[in-house]
Design a protein around this motif. Structure first.
Motif, mmCIF file in Angstrom:
data_model
loop_
_atom_site.group_PDB
_atom_site.id
_atom_site.type_symbol
_atom_site.label_atom_id
_atom_site.label_comp_id
_atom_site.label_asym_id
_atom_site.label_seq_id
_atom_site.Cartn_x
_atom_site.Cartn_y
_atom_site.Cartn_z
ATOM 1 N N LEU A 55 11.256 -47.302 18.495
ATOM 2 C CA LEU A 55 12.549 -46.850 19.010
ATOM 3 C C LEU A 55 12.606 -45.333 19.217
ATOM 4 O O LEU A 55 13.652 -44.796 19.581
ATOM 5 N N GLY A 56 11.485 -44.650 18.974
ATOM 6 C CA GLY A 56 11.434 -43.213 19.201
ATOM 7 C C GLY A 56 12.322 -42.412 18.277
ATOM 8 O O GLY A 56 12.970 -41.438 18.694
ATOM 9 N N LEU A 57 12.358 -42.767 16.995
ATOM 10 C CA LEU A 57 13.221 -42.088 16.032
ATOM 11 C C LEU A 57 12.533 -40.870 15.438
ATOM 12 O O LEU A 57 11.369 -40.938 15.027
ATOM 13 N N SER A 58 13.235 -39.755 15.353
ATOM 14 C CA SER A 58 12.785 -38.589 14.600
ATOM 15 C C SER A 58 12.997 -38.859 13.116
ATOM 16 O O SER A 58 13.641 -39.854 12.738
ATOM 17 N N PRO A 59 12.467 -37.996 12.213
ATOM 18 C CA PRO A 59 12.751 -38.195 10.788
ATOM 19 C C PRO A 59 14.241 -38.250 10.472
ATOM 20 O O PRO A 59 14.679 -39.047 9.646
ATOM 21 N N VAL A 60 15.018 -37.391 11.114
ATOM 22 C CA VAL A 60 16.466 -37.428 10.886
ATOM 23 C C VAL A 60 17.059 -38.730 11.427
ATOM 24 O O VAL A 60 17.905 -39.364 10.788
ATOM 25 N N GLY A 61 16.608 -39.163 12.603
ATOM 26 C CA GLY A 61 17.070 -40.430 13.157
ATOM 27 C C GLY A 61 16.691 -41.610 12.285
ATOM 28 O O GLY A 61 17.466 -42.561 12.135
ATOM 29 N N ALA A 62 15.495 -41.547 11.686
ATOM 30 C CA ALA A 62 15.079 -42.606 10.762
ATOM 31 C C ALA A 62 15.973 -42.635 9.539
ATOM 32 O O ALA A 62 16.330 -43.700 9.028
ATOM 33 N N GLY A 63 16.352 -41.457 9.051
ATOM 34 C CA GLY A 63 17.272 -41.393 7.922
ATOM 35 C C GLY A 63 18.607 -42.047 8.242
ATOM 36 O O GLY A 63 19.231 -42.676 7.385
ATOM 37 N N TRP A 64 19.029 -41.960 9.505
ATOM 38 C CA TRP A 64 20.305 -42.551 9.903
ATOM 39 C C TRP A 64 20.260 -44.065 9.976
ATOM 40 O O TRP A 64 21.314 -44.715 10.037
ATOM 41 N N VAL A 65 19.082 -44.664 9.966
ATOM 42 C CA VAL A 65 19.016 -46.129 9.859
ATOM 43 C C VAL A 65 19.658 -46.564 8.546
ATOM 44 O O VAL A 65 20.382 -47.567 8.480
ATOM 45 N N MET A 66 19.409 -45.802 7.483
ATOM 46 C CA MET A 66 20.071 -46.057 6.205
ATOM 47 C C MET A 66 21.468 -45.466 6.179
ATOM 48 O O MET A 66 22.404 -46.070 5.634
ATOM 49 N N SER A 67 21.649 -44.295 6.768
ATOM 50 C CA SER A 67 22.945 -43.627 6.686
ATOM 51 C C SER A 67 24.043 -44.407 7.401
ATOM 52 O O SER A 67 25.182 -44.459 6.928
#
Length: 382
Positions: free
Chosen positions: A32-44
């Motif tokens: 899905l082309g997630l950055s580390p911050v974007g990956a964190g938002w999967v949980m957030s």
């Protein structure tokens, strides 16, 4: 006892759905082309929706029979998992996670209240540990298996599996949950009363600070293992399984300590001990054997927290059990949101060492908060 086992199985399903993304973060981010911050938002995204939705949903359904509440929560959770499996963009994935969180936020406090209502006060710790045992077992079986299968077949298999299991559990709850279970009713007035009582509010918020420390590192546990060991999916899955075994031990330990030495002493143990352990995990080199020991110990100490915290909150104000449990569960996700976001920022700027520093800082905040809530102590204000 059969009802507690049923609730434990249902909690197992919610545990896989909520936490399983930790083990699939790498392929999910790649696809899905997630950055580390974007990956964190999967949980957030999940965390924020749970934190806002759970107390409100619990308060507005507090007068209803528990059976339809449990069934509705589990069904919504399964629907959200299906939406996540169908996601082709980060926004769609976040949307599915929000629906999952609202379902779990309705189900979990109701399940905990039913568990407490079904046993004598001196056995609350054991009853809660049985129900939440499903959550910890999900880390031993579900999360490592989901991680391995997702590396082989794609991350969507995790969410489709949760969809099928969630619908099956909703059906089982509809058939097997008795009607008319007596629990303390919850209202929006109770919610307002808890939030405006300083001692209760500070006590509930301890969950957020303690979980913030844990999730800063836990969100990126798979990448930490990869960096420290240089291993691939098999080794990551193995060490995630070791962590899961530690969480099962910690869940049982939390129930044992709560019933034997009281929730406050159990809280002291579960809040303080994880801090030096996670600092070692993130700031120092380790091999597979040492890492396994550290991961097991960190999980065991940290997972003892939830049972002790919930038991203490119920002790403070039994008449508002459902609201207190809903707020505490919500604060788990407030803390995980803070931790996930902080962890994503730390990973972006300094990798695993920066992640370790951020985790240690959050751990010290949790210890200070523990000291404050124990100092306030006592019964809630009238």
């Amino acid at each position: 006892m059969p009802l507690l086992i049923l609730l434990s199985f249902a909690t197992f399903v919610t545990g896989i759905g909520a936490l399983g993304v930790v083990g699939v973060m790498t392929p999910l981010s790649r696809d899905l082309g997630l950055s580390p911050v974007g990956a964190g938002w999967v949980m957030s995204a999940y965390a924020i929706a749970y934190a806002l939705g759970s107390p409100l949903l619990t308060s507005t359904t507090g007068q209803f029979d528990r059976r339809p509440v449990l069934v509705s929560g589990m069904a919504a959770f399964a629907i959200g998992a299906a939406l996540a499996a169908l996601a082709t963009s980060p926004l769609a994935l976040y949307g599915g996670r929000v629906v999952m969180a609202l379902g779990a936020g309705l189900f979990a406090p109701a399940a905990a209240a039913v568990a407490i209502a079904s046993v004598a006060p001196e056995r609350r710790g054991k009853a809660l540990s049985m129900v939440y045992g499903g959550l910890t077992v999900s880390q031993v079986v579900g999360i490592p298996a989901g991680s391995y299968l997702s590396y082989l077949f794609g991350w969507t298999i995790l969410f489709w599996g949760v969809t099928v299991a969630g619908l099956a559990m909703a059906a089982a709850l509809a058939v097997l949950t008795p009607r008319g279970i007596k629990v303390a009713p919850a209202t929006l007035t109770d919610l307002a009363a808890v939030l405006t009582d300083p001692r209760l509010a500070v006590a509930v918020l301890l969950t957020a600070t303690a979980m913030g420390s844990a999730w800063t590192a836990y969100t990126f546990l798979a990448p930490i293992i990869e960096v420290k060991t240089g291993g691939g999916p098999e080794l990551v899955g193995l060490l995630l399984g070791v962590y899961g075994l530690g969480s099962v031990a910690g869940n049982m330990l939390g129930g044992f300590l709560t019933d034997r030495v009281g929730p406050e002493r159990a809280l002291i143990f579960a809040t303080i001990i994880p801090v030096p352990l996670v600092a070692i995990l993130t700031l120092f080199p380790w091999n597979v054997a040492v890492g396994g020991v550290l991961l097991f110990a960190w999980a065991a100490a940290g997972w003892a927290f939830a049972i002790a915290q919930q038991s203490r909150l119920v002790m403070l104000d039994p008449a508002r059990t459902q609201v207190l449990l809903a707020l505490s569960a919500a604060c788990i996700y407030v803390g995980s949101s803070i931790g996930s976001t902080l962890g994503g920022i730390a990973m972006s700027y300094g990798g695993v060492p920066a992640l370790g520093v951020a985790t240690l800082a959050m751990g010290l905040v949790g210890i200070a908060h523990l000291a404050l809530t124990l100092k306030l102590g006592g019964r809630p204000a009238a």
